[in-house]
Design a protein around this motif. Structure first.
Motif, short mmCIF file in Angstrom:
data_model
loop_
_atom_site.label_atom_id
_atom_site.label_comp_id
_atom_site.label_asym_id
_atom_site.label_seq_id
_atom_site.Cartn_x
_atom_site.Cartn_y
_atom_site.Cartn_z
N GLY A 2 -3.12 18.75 -11.85
CA GLY A 2 -2.94 17.65 -11.14
C GLY A 2 -1.92 17.34 -9.74
O GLY A 2 -0.86 17.91 -10.15
N TYR A 4 0.76 15.17 -7.40
CA TYR A 4 1.46 13.88 -7.50
C TYR A 4 1.93 13.63 -5.97
O TYR A 4 2.09 14.88 -5.23
CB TYR A 4 2.85 14.14 -8.08
N ASP A 24 -9.31 5.84 -4.42
CA ASP A 24 -10.54 6.54 -4.84
C ASP A 24 -10.41 7.98 -4.12
O ASP A 24 -10.73 9.04 -4.69
CB ASP A 24 -11.77 6.00 -4.70
N ARG A 27 -8.04 10.39 -6.06
CA ARG A 27 -8.52 10.91 -7.19
C ARG A 27 -9.36 11.92 -6.83
O ARG A 27 -9.21 13.15 -7.60
CB ARG A 27 -9.32 9.97 -8.00
N ARG A 28 -10.36 12.00 -5.89
CA ARG A 28 -11.23 12.91 -5.49
C ARG A 28 -10.49 14.21 -4.69
O ARG A 28 -11.19 15.31 -5.06
CB ARG A 28 -12.19 12.36 -4.47
N GLY A 30 -7.66 15.20 -6.29
CA GLY A 30 -7.06 16.05 -7.42
C GLY A 30 -5.70 15.35 -7.82
O GLY A 30 -5.09 15.79 -8.68
N LEU A 31 -5.36 14.02 -7.30
CA LEU A 31 -4.26 13.46 -7.52
C LEU A 31 -4.17 12.88 -8.99
O LEU A 31 -5.19 12.02 -9.38
CB LEU A 31 -3.79 12.58 -6.60
N THR A 32 -3.31 13.08 -9.69
CA THR A 32 -3.12 12.31 -10.98
C THR A 32 -1.91 11.29 -10.88
O THR A 32 -1.91 10.44 -11.89
CB THR A 32 -2.75 13.29 -12.02
N SER A 33 -1.30 11.27 -9.81
CA SER A 33 -0.14 10.23 -9.80
C SER A 33 0.26 9.85 -8.28
O SER A 33 0.44 10.81 -7.42
CB SER A 33 1.03 10.48 -10.66
N ASP A 54 -4.18 -0.28 -11.63
CA ASP A 54 -4.67 1.20 -11.45
C ASP A 54 -3.71 2.10 -12.15
O ASP A 54 -2.59 2.19 -11.57
CB ASP A 54 -5.02 1.25 -9.99
N LEU A 56 -3.29 5.25 -11.78
CA LEU A 56 -3.08 6.45 -10.87
C LEU A 56 -1.46 6.01 -10.35
O LEU A 56 -0.71 7.04 -9.75
CB LEU A 56 -3.93 6.41 -9.77
N LYS A 58 2.13 4.80 -10.05
CA LYS A 58 3.28 4.74 -10.93
C LYS A 58 4.49 4.08 -9.96
O LYS A 58 4.71 4.34 -8.76
CB LYS A 58 3.90 6.18 -10.91
#
Length: 245
Positions: A2, A4, A24, A27-28, A30-33, A54, A56, A58
């Protein structure tokens, strides 16, 4: 793996109206945070609300260094092009961060700014900075640093206070000092305009790789000039890092 984005302003007025679309995209890519950094109590509240909506996002709660002395700046007639926000005092802003520190992923952005803030206010600005660093350390939170023209002093303060979990976002001073910061054990995050910025390219190529993080500082500092940046573009910087490495 993932990705950041360790420094983003997804609550900025340029991005807020389409924030779900932007997340969105992230996310596409490849981000997880996405670490959303607050600038003042009003912005911190917006970050806090978005993080609840959301996962995603932080939340990072902070006080922009220029806004650490807002009333003093106004009294001196110093102009700073800030986004409109309800008025607040420095004590109120610090208290907000203290009251919500347990909810934060990190405390930031905070720091010292000698570009906009006149030298007569540096002591007051540093007092606010020290208070916020202390809050972060007491809450066992990482710290996200913004400095401009006062990088070496900020490092001295952080060393004196014993802060170790520190990321220097969008570092704008000499690459030699960036290397000293990395050698001290802190991290530096590289924005998405690295390919067209010689200093960021040099840092990305020469800093210890385990001390390099990626950020966007969106909506600023995108890969292309004149286009609003967004968190998905950390993938662009990752591709550039792979080429350099």
């Amino acid at each position: 793996m993932g990705l950041y984005d360790v420094h983003a302003h997804v609550t900025h007025p340029k991005l807020a109206p389409r924030v779900q679309e932007i997340l969105d995209h992230a996310r596409r890519a490849g981000l997880t945070s996405v670490l959303a950094n607050g600038l003042n109590p009003h912005d911190n509240e917006a970050v806090r609300a978005l993080a609840k909506e959301d996962p995603l996002v932080k939340p990072c709660f902070g006080l922009y260094p220029v806004d650490a002395v807002p009333n003093e700046m106004e009294a001196m007639g110093v102009y700073y092009p800030r986004d409109p926000a309800p008025p607040f005092t420095t004590d109120e802003a610090i208290a907000w961060v203290r009251d919500h520190a347990a909810e934060a992923f990190a405390i930031g952005e905070i720091g010292l700014d000698g570009y906009w803030v006149p030298e007569a206010l540096w002591d007051a600005q540093e007092q606010a900075f020290r208070a916020l660093v202390a809050i972060a350390m007491e809450a066992d939170k990482a710290i996200v640093i913004h400095t401009r023209k006062r990088e070496r002093r900020a490092l001295e303060v952080l060393k004196e206070m014993g802060a170790t979990r520190v990321d220097w976002h969008c570092f704008g001073s000499k690459v030699k000092l960036a290397r000293q910061i990395a050698e001290h054990g802190h991290w530096l995050s590289i924005p998405a305009n690295a390919r067209r910025n010689e200093a960021f390219s040099r840092m990305l190529a020469t800093l210890p790789r385990d001390k390099v993080l990626l950020e966007t500082d969106c909506p600023y500092l995108g890969p292309e000039p004149g286009v609003d940046n967004e968190p998905a573009n950390v993938a662009v910087t990752l591709d550039y890092a792979a080429e350099l490495w």
